[in-house]
Design a protein around this motif. Structure first.
Motif, PDB file in Angstrom:
ATOM      1  N   UNK A  11       0.808  -1.215   0.000  1.00  0.00           N
ATOM      2  CA  UNK A  11       0.000   0.000   0.000  1.00  0.00           C
ATOM      3  C   UNK A  11       0.845   1.270   0.000  1.00  0.00           C
ATOM      4  N   UNK A  12       0.300   2.325  -0.591  1.00  0.00           N
ATOM      5  CA  UNK A  12       0.795   3.688  -0.466  1.00  0.00           C
ATOM      6  C   UNK A  12       2.245   3.902  -0.842  1.00  0.00           C
ATOM      7  N   UNK A  13       2.935   4.631   0.026  1.00  0.00           N
ATOM      8  CA  UNK A  13       4.296   5.047  -0.227  1.00  0.00           C
ATOM      9  C   UNK A  13       5.221   3.846  -0.403  1.00  0.00           C
ATOM     10  N   UNK A  14       5.009   2.791   0.423  1.00  0.00           N
ATOM     11  CA  UNK A  14       5.806   1.568   0.300  1.00  0.00           C
ATOM     12  C   UNK A  14       5.699   1.006  -1.116  1.00  0.00           C
ATOM     13  N   UNK A  16       5.123   2.642  -3.844  1.00  0.00           N
ATOM     14  CA  UNK A  16       5.862   3.485  -4.788  1.00  0.00           C
ATOM     15  C   UNK A  16       7.345   3.099  -4.776  1.00  0.00           C
ATOM     16  N   UNK A  17       7.898   2.951  -3.559  1.00  0.00           N
ATOM     17  CA  UNK A  17       9.300   2.554  -3.452  1.00  0.00           C
ATOM     18  C   UNK A  17       9.514   1.185  -4.086  1.00  0.00           C
ATOM     19  N   UNK A  18       8.585   0.269  -3.799  1.00  0.00           N
ATOM     20  CA  UNK A  18       8.666  -1.096  -4.318  1.00  0.00           C
ATOM     21  C   UNK A  18       8.713  -1.078  -5.843  1.00  0.00           C
ATOM     22  N   UNK A  19       7.829  -0.311  -6.459  1.00  0.00           N
ATOM     23  CA  UNK A  19       7.787  -0.233  -7.921  1.00  0.00           C
ATOM     24  C   UNK A  19       9.094   0.351  -8.455  1.00  0.00           C
ATOM     25  N   UNK A  20       9.608   1.377  -7.765  1.00  0.00           N
ATOM     26  CA  UNK A  20      10.855   1.998  -8.211  1.00  0.00           C
ATOM     27  C   UNK A  20      11.996   0.997  -8.157  1.00  0.00           C
ATOM     28  N   UNK A  21      12.083   0.251  -7.050  1.00  0.00           N
ATOM     29  CA  UNK A  21      13.160  -0.741  -6.925  1.00  0.00           C
ATOM     30  C   UNK A  21      13.011  -1.805  -8.003  1.00  0.00           C
TER      31      UNK A  21
END
Ligand code: NA
Ligand code: NA
Lengths: 188, 322, 428
Positions: A11-14, A16-21
């Motif tokens: 969910x949420x901000x996590x 976004x980071x996950x997708x970026x990684x």
């Protein structure tokens, strides 16, 4: 699977980071393989022209480490690590659910343990100052991917543990439900 | 106690012979047991070196060529035509060298290693698919070398195309003609069957393969004086043994090769033929000084002084014998 | 300690842990037990990295990449169409062609894993379409790839030759007989299998159709030319031939057939990287585990207890076979050869066994072990590449293992299978 379509199970901000990684891992994987092919071909051309690329082998070593360690967390994210699931599949749902939580938790812990020790190994190598004989760069430069890869893999399996505890289904990874995808068309 | 000792060759090659002698001496004179780990059983050369530094292994045999990545000064052993071809001079050098006994140990100590001894493994020879009498014969020859800048430099200076290649691929590459030459001591050419895929052995006399035995420094420092003595004595005995073992080993290995392959042409270059090869040495020496680390000049100067002394003492001995 | 290690590994494996975990756990226990705590685990990391480092392994991702490009584009289809035009009407023809392709490819690449990928990748979909059962197809690919170990060049034979001081040329020649015998058995089995399971045959192609197929396959026929001509012509090492195939495949699919876009190229490279990582982490973890076995001198301890020097010729050969077979089920073949050959060397010399025969038997056992559960590296590769569950990949193997083992036994009683060609070539 196209990474622009990769939907994080978080969910949420996590998320976004996950997708970026995930994007970065994918780019490193593809780039690593393409560079390896280019490097190997260039070496042949060079040798036939009488100028061997004497650092070619070391560059490939660096790339295979990069590919392996960028890949293990990418594979964890997509539930692609090889496992023998025959007995697991035969268990009833509740046992499978508990088992998957245990598997993900133990795997995550093991990955963090290896993160710690590969960091120790990395620092040790940096302290010894060993150079790669042909590239003449410090050997530790090419192994930084090991702790990083183990760490990101540990996080993936940690998140999978949590996901399995919160959700009613059984998850191989944060974004993959259990059961092999049979379609031969599926791309990873 | 159990001491573990790893080396870069098989059990019945030179490093293995040395290790076996060391083991026998230690076990005969103390309660310690020595376990031997030949080539590949605990990893490659760099791996066993790191394990010795970590203290997992108590003893390790690594050739200075590989150590060069860690202790750049050690690459001095790749400067061509530095070591003498005369066996007596060579042995005298290794017995008495101040560079080996005084200058190198502190450099190894910085890496957590106690340098115990260095010894020669045999004259390096070229095996090629075509005859080699002069640098011109190496023109366009793809010559497999170890991944070491000085060897690459040497063979470039000789006129060849130095081609680093993993050891496991060398046999196949010679067979298919991807490369046309490689270099090693005679015993290794014999044991690894390199003569099966080449037709010419050439002795340019440019080098003698050198190797070094060391212990983990913390381990060594913590030994009782008695055990230290046991180690030192075993090293001394094994050193004498290995020089004696080598006396004639080269000729024996070449004889075995001739027997297995009568068509093999083995050529020792004359001093005249060696001259153009020898002329390239200065450039490689310069390269060594560039990449050989802070002590490179000091080591090289001391080596030359030691070699001068070895040559004089060998001549004196010869004169005394007459 | 040995029992604790193998017990834990088996349990973790069966419970469904990712396969790297049993391997890592096995070496973890070993390291902790050997060094009395967690102090030396950095060496375990060293060994994982050392395991994936060998230059010859680079051929694996390169062949995966080339095969993937060929399969997504037209090259693979056109090549298989050509084969089918000649063998499609024969019961089991496609399966036999697959086994033959594995042998030929193994002969040049020298790598069983690369063979699984490069031959299996394009041929498996066609075999499935032709009505073969997947577990038969997977088992055929995995086991036929093992013939690569026996047909020269064989990295296993080179290592054996160096460790035991045996002529590598003689070993290479001795491997050909058993290699072809295995191919023959697999072909017979494929024919019988196709008959009994009613795999349909295609109508026999006319010579005109064969001509068309040949013309369509002209460009892709460059692949065997690059691989065979390139390696035997002395232009490439096997690894470089793989990379050259990548380049050629890109040329065909992007410039000639215009089947592949840059975006697809990126996706293919990424997928290659993923498969490589999944296999290589197991290769690395396996190397760390091999280290423990080697360091603890477990083989020496096990073999010291059985009195091998009193066994006689057949006893020794059987013991050697079993030791290498079992060893390779768990540990990397190269490491097994490096550790075990010196242990057996004295007794082999005492009895006066032909070292070339022993080397051939060992190479065959190593090949069988690499395709045998639980930890065969060819099995990992097949799982990663074909995305099939472990159980399905190994389900069809028993008949193949049985054929391989019978060749192994035959080799012990009829050494001429291996030595015939050698004796002819070297006039002994
Ligand atoms: Na082969
Ligand atoms: Na195996």
């Amino acid at each position: 699977m196209d990474d622009s379509e990769y939907v994080s199970g978080l969910p949420g901000f996590l998320g976004v980071i996950d997708v970026a990684i995930a994007r970065i891992e994918a780019v490193l994987l593809a780039l690593g393989v393409l560079l390896m092919a280019a490097n190997t071909v260039a070496n042949v051309v060079g040798r036939i022209a009488g100028h061997t690329i004497y650092f070619s082998e070391e560059l490939n070593q660096a790339l295979i480490i990069l590919i392996t360690f960028a890949g293990i967390s990418y594979a964890a994210r997509h539930g692609r690590h090889i496992r023998m699931s025959a007995f697991f599949d035969a268990m009833p749902f509740r046992s499978r659910k508990l088992m998957m939580i245990l598997i993900a938790a133990v795997t995550s812990a093991t990955m963090f343990l290896l993160t710690w020790y590969s960091l120790a190994y990395l620092l040790e190598q940096a302290g010894r100052g060993r150079l790669l004989p042909a590239l003449r760069i410090p050997q530790w430069w090419i192994i930084v991917w090991a702790p990083l890869g183990f760490f990101l893999t540990g996080i993936q399996y940690g998140l999978t543990t949590v996901k399995n505890m919160l959700d009613k289904d059984i998850w191989l990874s944060t974004s993959t439900l259990e059961g092999y995808d049979d379609s031969a068309e599926e791309e990873v | 106690e159990t001491w573990r000792y790893a080396f870069e060759e098989a059990l019945d090659e030179v490093q293995g012979k040395f290790a076996q002698k060391f083991k026998a001496e230690v076990e005969a004179n103390s309660d310690n047991e020595v376990q031997l780990f030949p080539f590949g059983t605990l990893g490659e050369s760099v791996d066993i070196m790191e394990q010795a530094q970590s203290g997992i292994l108590q003893f390790v045999d690594q050739s200075p060529g590989f150590t060069g990545a860690l202790i750049p000064e050690a690459q001095v052993f790749f400067v061509p035509y530095l070591l003498p071809q005369d066996q007596d001079q060579l042995f005298s050098f290794f017995r008495n060298s101040k560079a080996v006994k005084e200058l190198f140990p502190p450099l190894y100590a910085e890496q957590g290693l106690e340098l115990l001894t260095m010894f020669p493994e045999g004259e390096v020879m070229m095996t090629t698919t075509e005859p080699v009498r002069a640098p011109a014969d190496l023109n366009e020859v793809k010559f497999r070398v170890m991944t070491n800048p000085l060897i690459v430099e040497s063979y470039q200076a000789f006129g060849a195309t130095p081609t680093p290649l993993p050891w496991g691929q060398v046999y196949g590459a010679l067979q298919t003609g991807m490369i046309q030459g490689q270099e090693n001591p005679a015993f290794f050419i014999e044991s690894t069957k390199m003569y099966e895929v080449t037709d010419y052995i050439t002795r340019p006399g440019h080098n003698n393969f050198t190797t070094a035995v060391m212990a983990n420094k913390d381990f060594y420092d913590a030994l009782s004086d008695e055990d230290k003595q046991v180690v030192q004595n075993a090293i001394a005995v094994a050193f004498d043994y290995i020089l004696e073992y080598q006396d004639g080993l080269t000729e024996e290995s070449l004889a075995k090769i001739r027997e297995a392959k009568p068509a093999m042409t083995i050529t020792t270059l004359t001093e005249e033929e060696r001259a153009p090869f020898r002329e390239t040495a200065a450039a490689v020496e310069q390269k060594y000084l560039e990449i050989g680390g802070a002590q490179a000049q000091a080591i090289l100067d001391q080596m030359k002084a030691d070699l001068q002394a070895a040559s004089e003492s060998a001549q004196a001995e010869a004169a005394a014998a007459n | 300690m040995t029992l604790a290690i193998f017990g834990t590994m088996t349990v973790l494996l069966l419970l469904g842990f990712p396969m790297m975990i049993p391997l890592i756990a096995g070496s973890l226990i070993g390291f902790v037990a050997l060094f009395g705590g967690f102090g030396q685990l950095d060496t375990m990391v060293q060994q994982i990295l050392a395991g994936i480092r060998p230059a010859s392994l680079i051929a694996v991702p390169m062949f995966i990449f080339a095969a993937d490009i060929m399969t997504r584009g037209q090259s693979a289809t056109r090549l298989i169409d050509l084969v089918m035009a000649f063998v499609g009407h024969f019961k089991g023809g496609l399966a036999i062609a697959t086994a033959g392709a594995c042998t030929m490819f193994g002969a040049v690449s020298g790598s069983t894993q690369a063979t699984v990928v490069a031959v299996g990748g394009p041929l498996r979909p066609r075999m499935l379409k032709s009505g073969y059962n997947d577990s038969f197809v997977l088992a055929l690919i995995v086991n036929a790839s093992d013939i690569a170990f026996l047909i020269p060049p064989s990295i296993g034979m080179i290592i054996y030759g160096v460790v035991s001081g045996t002529s590598i040329s003689e070993l290479f020649i001795a491997g050909i007989g058993p290699g072809l015998l295995i191919l023959l058995l697999f072909s017979i089995y494929s024919h019988v299998y196709a008959r009994r399971n009613g795999v349909p045959v295609e109508p026999k192609s006319t010579w005109a159709e064969r001509g068309t197929a040949l013309r369509r396959a002209l460009w892709p026929l460059g692949f065997p030319v690059i691989i065979i001509g390139g390696i035997y012509g002395g232009f490439f090492s096997p690894t470089e031939a793989a990379a050259a195939c990548v380049l050629y495949a890109l040329f065909l699919e992007m410039a000639v057939f215009r089947e592949m876009s840059l975006k697809q190229l990126y996706a293919t490279a990424k997928s290659t990287g993923l498969i490589t990582a999944v296999v290589f982490i197991l290769v690395g973890a396996g190397a760390a585990f091999s280290y423990v076995i080697s360091f603890a001198q477990i083989p020496q301890q096990v073999l010291a207890g059985i009195g091998i020097d009193q066994m006689g010729q057949y006893g020794v050969l059987f013991t050697i076979s079993i030791a290498f077979f079992v060893g390779c089920m768990f540990v990397d073949p190269i490491v097994v050869i490096l550790i075990l050959v010196p242990i057996f060397a004295p007794v082999v010399a005492d009895i006066g066994l032909d070292p070339v025969l022993v080397g051939t038997i060992i190479t065959l056992q190593v090949a069988i072990g690499s395709a045998t559960p639980p930890f065969g590296c060819d099995i990992f590769t097949a799982i990663a590449v074909f995305k099939r569950p472990y159980s399905e990949v190994v389900r069809g193997t028993p008949p193949f293992i049985l054929m391989l083992l019978s060749v192994a036994v035959a080799l012990i009683f009829f050494p001429q299978i291996a030595l015939f060609l050698r004796d002819m070539a070297f006039a002994k």
